[in-house]
Write a protein that holds these residues in place. Structure first.
Motif, PDB file in Angstrom:
ATOM      1  N   THR A  50       1.046  -1.721  -0.485  1.00 49.85           N
ATOM      2  CA  THR A  50       0.219  -0.068   0.529  1.00 49.85           C
ATOM      3  C   THR A  50       0.941   1.485   0.182  1.00 49.85           C
ATOM      4  N   GLY A  51       1.811   1.302   0.076  1.00 52.68           N
ATOM      5  CA  GLY A  51       3.289   2.562   0.789  1.00 52.68           C
ATOM      6  C   GLY A  51       3.337   2.514  -0.195  1.00 52.68           C
ATOM      7  N   LEU A  52       3.827   1.728  -0.546  1.00 51.15           N
ATOM      8  CA  LEU A  52       4.606   1.887  -2.299  1.00 51.15           C
ATOM      9  C   LEU A  52       4.019   2.386  -3.823  1.00 51.15           C
ATOM     10  N   LEU A  53       2.617   1.655  -3.154  1.00 53.23           N
ATOM     11  CA  LEU A  53       1.511   2.497  -4.684  1.00 53.23           C
ATOM     12  C   LEU A  53       1.141   3.815  -4.298  1.00 53.23           C
ATOM     13  N   VAL A  54       1.394   4.559  -2.765  1.00 55.39           N
ATOM     14  CA  VAL A  54       1.074   5.493  -2.586  1.00 55.39           C
ATOM     15  C   VAL A  54       2.179   6.723  -3.155  1.00 55.39           C
ATOM     16  N   MET A  55       3.235   6.271  -2.336  1.00 56.02           N
ATOM     17  CA  MET A  55       4.206   6.818  -2.903  1.00 56.02           C
ATOM     18  C   MET A  55       4.636   6.384  -4.882  1.00 56.02           C
ATOM     19  N   THR A  56       3.689   5.939  -5.415  1.00 52.12           N
ATOM     20  CA  THR A  56       3.923   5.366  -6.395  1.00 52.12           C
ATOM     21  C   THR A  56       3.299   6.880  -7.146  1.00 52.12           C
ATOM     22  N   VAL A  57       1.931   6.905  -6.871  1.00 50.22           N
ATOM     23  CA  VAL A  57       0.444   8.030  -7.334  1.00 50.22           C
ATOM     24  C   VAL A  57       0.626   8.709  -6.791  1.00 50.22           C
ATOM     25  N   GLY A  58       1.077   8.996  -5.819  1.00 49.10           N
ATOM     26  CA  GLY A  58       0.309  10.567  -5.311  1.00 49.10           C
ATOM     27  C   GLY A  58       1.882  10.773  -4.058  1.00 49.10           C
ATOM     28  N   ASP A  59       1.656  11.021  -2.495  1.00 53.06           N
ATOM     29  CA  ASP A  59       3.438  11.948  -2.388  1.00 53.06           C
ATOM     30  C   ASP A  59       3.704  11.006  -1.680  1.00 53.06           C
ATOM     31  N   PHE A  60       4.696  11.212  -1.757  1.00 46.54           N
ATOM     32  CA  PHE A  60       6.152  10.118  -2.083  1.00 46.54           C
ATOM     33  C   PHE A  60       6.301   9.577  -0.320  1.00 46.54           C
ATOM     34  N   ARG A  61       6.648  11.224   0.855  1.00 46.24           N
ATOM     35  CA  ARG A  61       6.461  11.226   1.813  1.00 46.24           C
ATOM     36  C   ARG A  61       5.411   9.966   2.600  1.00 46.24           C
ATOM     37  N   ILE A  62       4.118  10.884   2.140  1.00 43.84           N
ATOM     38  CA  ILE A  62       3.025   9.575   2.707  1.00 43.84           C
ATOM     39  C   ILE A  62       2.869   7.887   2.362  1.00 43.84           C
ATOM     40  N   GLY A  63       3.411   7.892   1.731  1.00 42.40           N
ATOM     41  CA  GLY A  63       4.009   6.921   1.164  1.00 42.40           C
ATOM     42  C   GLY A  63       5.031   5.837   1.813  1.00 42.40           C
ATOM     43  N   LEU A  64       5.655   6.778   1.940  1.00 40.29           N
ATOM     44  CA  LEU A  64       7.015   6.140   2.983  1.00 40.29           C
ATOM     45  C   LEU A  64       7.005   5.862   4.173  1.00 40.29           C
TER      46      LEU A  64
END
Length: 134
Positions: A50-64
């Motif tokens: 989930t974090g990697l997907l959020v990082m790819t399509v959105g904000d990298f900080r939230i994903g990480l």
């Protein structure tokens, strides 16, 4: 160098079995499907994905941050649960320290990422200034 049974005390030339890590038992019996037996590992993997997907399509900080929190969640699961299945790799202490340190490091470095860091640690600026010869 023989035992009372007459066999050798040397280690066998071929290993026939390995010891499971402390707490490496299934979380449910063999009658349950694999996802239920390995839910702690799947929870950590789902959080990381989930974090990697959020990082790819959105904000990298939230994903990480999600990835780091998934690692910290794995640390808590390994610490609290008596059996975690394949989430157990080595001893409980080693797993908790590894998951905890990696998760905390990912979270702290994510909070300090440029541009516009959410967390500033002044002593790190001093270390960098002295090491770079500024």
């Amino acid at each position: 160098m023989t035992t009372e049974r007459g066999g050798s005390r040397r280690y066998p030339a071929v290993t026939t079995d390995t010891a499971t890590p402390q707490g490496g038992r299934r979380t449910a019996g063999g009658a349950y499907p694999a996802p239920i037996r390995q839910w702690p590992l799947l929870a950590v993997l789902a959080g990381t994905l989930t974090g990697l997907l959020v990082m790819t399509v959105g904000d990298f900080r939230i994903g990480l941050l999600i990835v780091g929190c998934a690692m910290l969640g794995g640390c808590v699961l390994r610490l609290v649960l008596p059996a975690v299945g394949m989430l157990a790799v080595r001893s409980r202490f080693t797993d908790v320290m590894t998951y905890g340190l990696l998760g905390a490091l990912i979270v702290v470095l994510t909070l300090m990422a440029q541009p516009d860091p959410w967390l500033e640690l002044p002593f790190l600026k001093n270390i960098l200034r002295f090491s770079a010869g500024d």
